[in-house]
Structures are given as structure tokens and as C-alpha cells.
Scaffold this active site. Sequence first.
Site, PDB file in Angstrom:
ATOM      1  N   PRO A   2       0.835  -1.207   0.000  1.00 34.72           N
ATOM      2  CA  PRO A   2       0.000   0.000   0.000  1.00 34.72           C
ATOM      3  C   PRO A   2       0.867   1.253   0.000  1.00 34.72           C
ATOM      4  O   PRO A   2       1.844   1.343   0.737  1.00 34.72           O
ATOM      5  CB  PRO A   2      -0.801  -0.140   1.301  1.00 34.72           C
ATOM      6  CG  PRO A   2      -0.842  -1.614   1.558  1.00 34.72           C
ATOM      7  CD  PRO A   2       0.479  -2.130   1.084  1.00 34.72           C
ATOM      8  N   GLU A   3       0.492   2.202  -0.846  1.00 32.16           N
ATOM      9  CA  GLU A   3       1.236   3.449  -0.967  1.00 32.16           C
ATOM     10  C   GLU A   3       0.384   4.583  -0.417  1.00 32.16           C
ATOM     11  O   GLU A   3      -0.652   4.351   0.207  1.00 32.16           O
ATOM     12  CB  GLU A   3       1.632   3.659  -2.427  1.00 32.16           C
ATOM     13  CG  GLU A   3       2.436   2.483  -2.997  1.00 32.16           C
ATOM     14  CD  GLU A   3       2.816   2.653  -4.457  1.00 32.16           C
ATOM     15  OE1 GLU A   3       2.955   3.809  -4.921  1.00 32.16           O
ATOM     16  OE2 GLU A   3       2.975   1.623  -5.150  1.00 32.16           O
ATOM     17  N   ARG A 113       1.088 -11.799   4.919  1.00 28.65           N
ATOM     18  CA  ARG A 113       2.525 -12.049   4.789  1.00 28.65           C
ATOM     19  C   ARG A 113       3.313 -11.707   6.052  1.00 28.65           C
ATOM     20  O   ARG A 113       4.511 -11.946   6.128  1.00 28.65           O
ATOM     21  CB  ARG A 113       3.081 -11.293   3.583  1.00 28.65           C
ATOM     22  CG  ARG A 113       2.391 -11.693   2.270  1.00 28.65           C
ATOM     23  CD  ARG A 113       3.032 -11.060   1.062  1.00 28.65           C
ATOM     24  NE  ARG A 113       4.377 -11.582   0.840  1.00 28.65           N
ATOM     25  CZ  ARG A 113       5.139 -11.221  -0.195  1.00 28.65           C
ATOM     26  NH1 ARG A 113       4.686 -10.332  -1.080  1.00 28.65           N
ATOM     27  NH2 ARG A 113       6.346 -11.730  -0.346  1.00 28.65           N
TER      28      ARG A 113
END
Length: 289
Positions: A2-3, A113
Amino acid sequence: MPELPEVQTVVDQLNQQAIVGRTITAARVYWPKTIASPDPEQFCETIIGLTVRKLARRGKFIVCQLSKGQTLLIHLRMSGRLNWTAKGNARNKHEHVILEIDRTHELRFQDTRKFGRLFLTQAPQTILGRLGPEPLDKTFTGRRFLSMLQRTRRQIKPLLLDQHFLAGLGNIYVDEALWAARIHPLRISSTLAEAEVFALHRAIRQVLRKGIMNMGTSLGNGQGNFYSANNRPGKNADQLKVFRRTGKPCLRCGTTIIRRIVAQRSSHICTKCQQPPCDGKTFKKRTTA
């Protein structure tokens, strides 16, 4: 990962849930490594009873200012997401930290993750102070950007990805901005002409604002993909001009988009619109499309 637009989308949606003013009434940690500091036991002891004062974003961090001088910093990393749900709903196995809010709702940190991290600290600037300027802030002007680029000799793509240089950008929006500004990712920062710098400055701000307007970019349907706090995928994927368009025609000139490795990251390029530097630099090729 995510940016800036994805993180801002999460913050905006949580603010819409009126989370500010609510109190954390319980805390549970199922994967201890998710808590970067302090240790998980102290994290739970300290955060219970604190009230949310403000929810904001700095770079790719979600910044939750709490009572008693505490701040919760959340970095989603590769696959992290926040789920806002009513208390009592079944926990899925990837929800590693659960904060009960006002005994009625829960804010759950999910991460398939397990790279995401939470920091509970009274000195958030020890972490946030390392970040570069905010690209959408009014103080980040074209002139300031020009000065920043002229002070360094680095390839432009890895420089833009460096959070110490400029906060919030990642692979998607850097590729999009470089394409929009017609700049090759291997160009050396100090060699950019003033007009190119101003074009890149405008492009960075435009692609980020578009990403926020479209509530982020989701690529595919996997559990590790970006979903908002309302469990909705972003809508910006359909607006991408170059990222993950390998083998397709450039939307500006029709040249086939290629994918090459720049600073160990996949980069999507139109070789006609984005002329390579004349310094003998070459790419490492991927064997897959």
C-alpha cells in the site's frame, strides 16, 4: 505494498466511522512479531483505556494519536490492512492484532505475509522524523523539488522510492508519474532540466490525487491485495497508464510497454515516450512477462 493513496483511503474511511473520541477497551495480539515496540504484553497493558484523539497519515504510516501522550503508528508493509467490524464477528487466521473499541466494535490488523508492524510510542518523531516531505503538502513546491534533485546524483526511480527523500511513493505511482512526465527511470536526478522537474512534480501530485479519488489501487483478488477498512478494493487499477501494462500499446504513442528491472524493482516503460539516458546503462531482463 500500500502506498500513499491506499493509506490515505484507510485513514479517511476510519475517520468516517467516527473512531476519534472512542476508547480502546481491550487488546489481543495473536502474532507477537507484529508489535515492533514495546513488547506485546506491555503494548496491551499500555493501550487499554486510551482514547483516540486524531487519526492521520504520514508517508505510508497510519498515525493514531492517543490520550496520555501515546501514539500508535501502523505500517501496512506488503499486505497489511485494517478491518473495522462489530465486536463478536469471527476472527480470520490472518488477523494478528485486535483492538476492541468502546466494547462494541473492533479494529483488526490483518496481514497475510506478516511484514506489517505496529509501534506504540510517546516519541513518534523518532520514526516519522526520518521521512522526507509530503508530496501533496503545499510546502512541496516545484522549486523545492528542483533543489532536492539538484543536490543528489541518483537514478530517479530509486530516489523517488526512497522514503527519506520523499514520503509515500511506491512502485505503482512512481512508474505512473515517470510515464506522465516522459522521464526514463534510469535518468540521473541532477541531470533533469527544470522543465522536466516541474513536469514530474505535477505528475507526482496528479497520480497521487487520482489514486486517492479512486480509493487506492487493487491488483487482482488475492488476500494480500489492498482492501479498504470497509473491505472494498480500490478502483484505480483501471486508470493506470503504464503500470502492469507489459506488452500493451502505450496509451500516448502506441509503442509496446516493456518491463525491466530498475534497482531490483519491476519498472514499466514506454521506450519512445521515456527516452533512456545516453550513459550506457542497461537493464536486467525478467524471464517472465
